[in-house]
Design an enzyme around this catalytic site. Structure first.
Site, PDB file in Angstrom:
ATOM      1  N   CYS A 111     -19.298  41.121  -4.340  1.00 51.72           N
ATOM      2  CA  CYS A 111     -18.992  40.639  -5.688  1.00 51.72           C
ATOM      3  C   CYS A 111     -19.402  39.175  -5.779  1.00 51.72           C
ATOM      4  CB  CYS A 111     -17.495  40.802  -5.951  1.00 51.72           C
ATOM      5  SG  CYS A 111     -16.972  40.194  -7.555  1.00 51.72           S
ATOM      6  N   GLU A 154     -17.683  46.691 -12.604  1.00 53.10           N
ATOM      7  CA  GLU A 154     -17.653  45.739 -13.727  1.00 53.10           C
ATOM      8  C   GLU A 154     -16.421  45.939 -14.592  1.00 53.10           C
ATOM      9  OE1 GLU A 154     -19.340  43.211 -13.603  1.00 53.10           O
ATOM     10  OE2 GLU A 154     -20.565  44.053 -12.025  1.00 53.10           O
TER      11      GLU A 154
HETATM   12 NI    NI Z   1     -17.729  41.636  -9.119  1.00 56.80          NI
END
Ligand code: NI
Length: 187
Positions: A111, A154
């Site tokens: 991420c 997301e």
């Molecule tokens: Ni992320």
């Protein structure tokens, strides 16, 4: 256009639920999307959620690398949904996900808000998701595999969820520099 600063784990904007976008056609939303596109390109990510750029709204971008798209797409108004094959990222406003079936698959995720780290995350293999586009039109799309994974990653950002909170084996959380292989997605 501007490259926006990406929030890192620990910033409160990443841990609270984002608010629905009231007017997907608003000029301020178009500007936010332009800046997020530039930021995603600069970070070379597969996806980016508005809370990651300190904007607590339900809006995400994602892209699926060529060869990894397995979507079966249809849209509510009969037009074809934006294809994940496009070079340009797909924009989802106020998205909602419904899992299809029970099958979960594990893969290594990273991420942009946890730079340098990756971990094995179980995700639904097959989902249906719905969203509004920048012209206010509603769409829906079925996705599997990588496409389903990046959308789940997301949309989790919109609910204050980071991938370690989805991990079932924290012993797989690693620095990418120690792994010798890239994560399946960084988003
Ligand atoms: Ni992320």
């Amino acid at each position: 256009m501007a490259i926006l600063k990406i929030a890192r784990m620990g910033h409160p904007v990443l841990s609270r639920a984002a608010l629905p976008v009231a007017d997907p056609t608003a000029p301020a939303i178009a500007r936010l999307i332009e800046d997020m596109m530039e930021t995603l390109e600069d970070a070379n990510g597969a996806g980016l959620a508005a809370p990651q750029v300190h904007v607590p709204l339900r809006l995400v971008l994602f892209r699926v690398p060529p060869g990894r798209e397995t979507a079966e797409e249809e849209s509510a108004d009969g037009e074809h949904a934006p294809s994940s094959e496009l070079e340009s990222p797909t924009v989802l406003i106020n998205p909602a996900i419904e899992p299809i079936g029970e099958r979960m698959v594990e893969d290594l995720e990273a991420c942009l808000s946890l730079p340098g780290l990756a971990g094995v995350v179980p995700r639904h293999d097959h989902i249906l998701y719905r969203w509004t586009d920048t012209e206010g039109r509603k769409h829906e799309c079925e996705a599997r595999g990588f496409h389903a994974r990046v959308v789940q990653h997301e949309c989790d950002h919109l609910d204050g969820i980071l991938y370690p909170m989805r991990m079932t084996d924290l012993s797989t959380l690693s620095f990418t520099s120690e792994l010798g292989r890239p994560a399946a997605l960084e988003a």
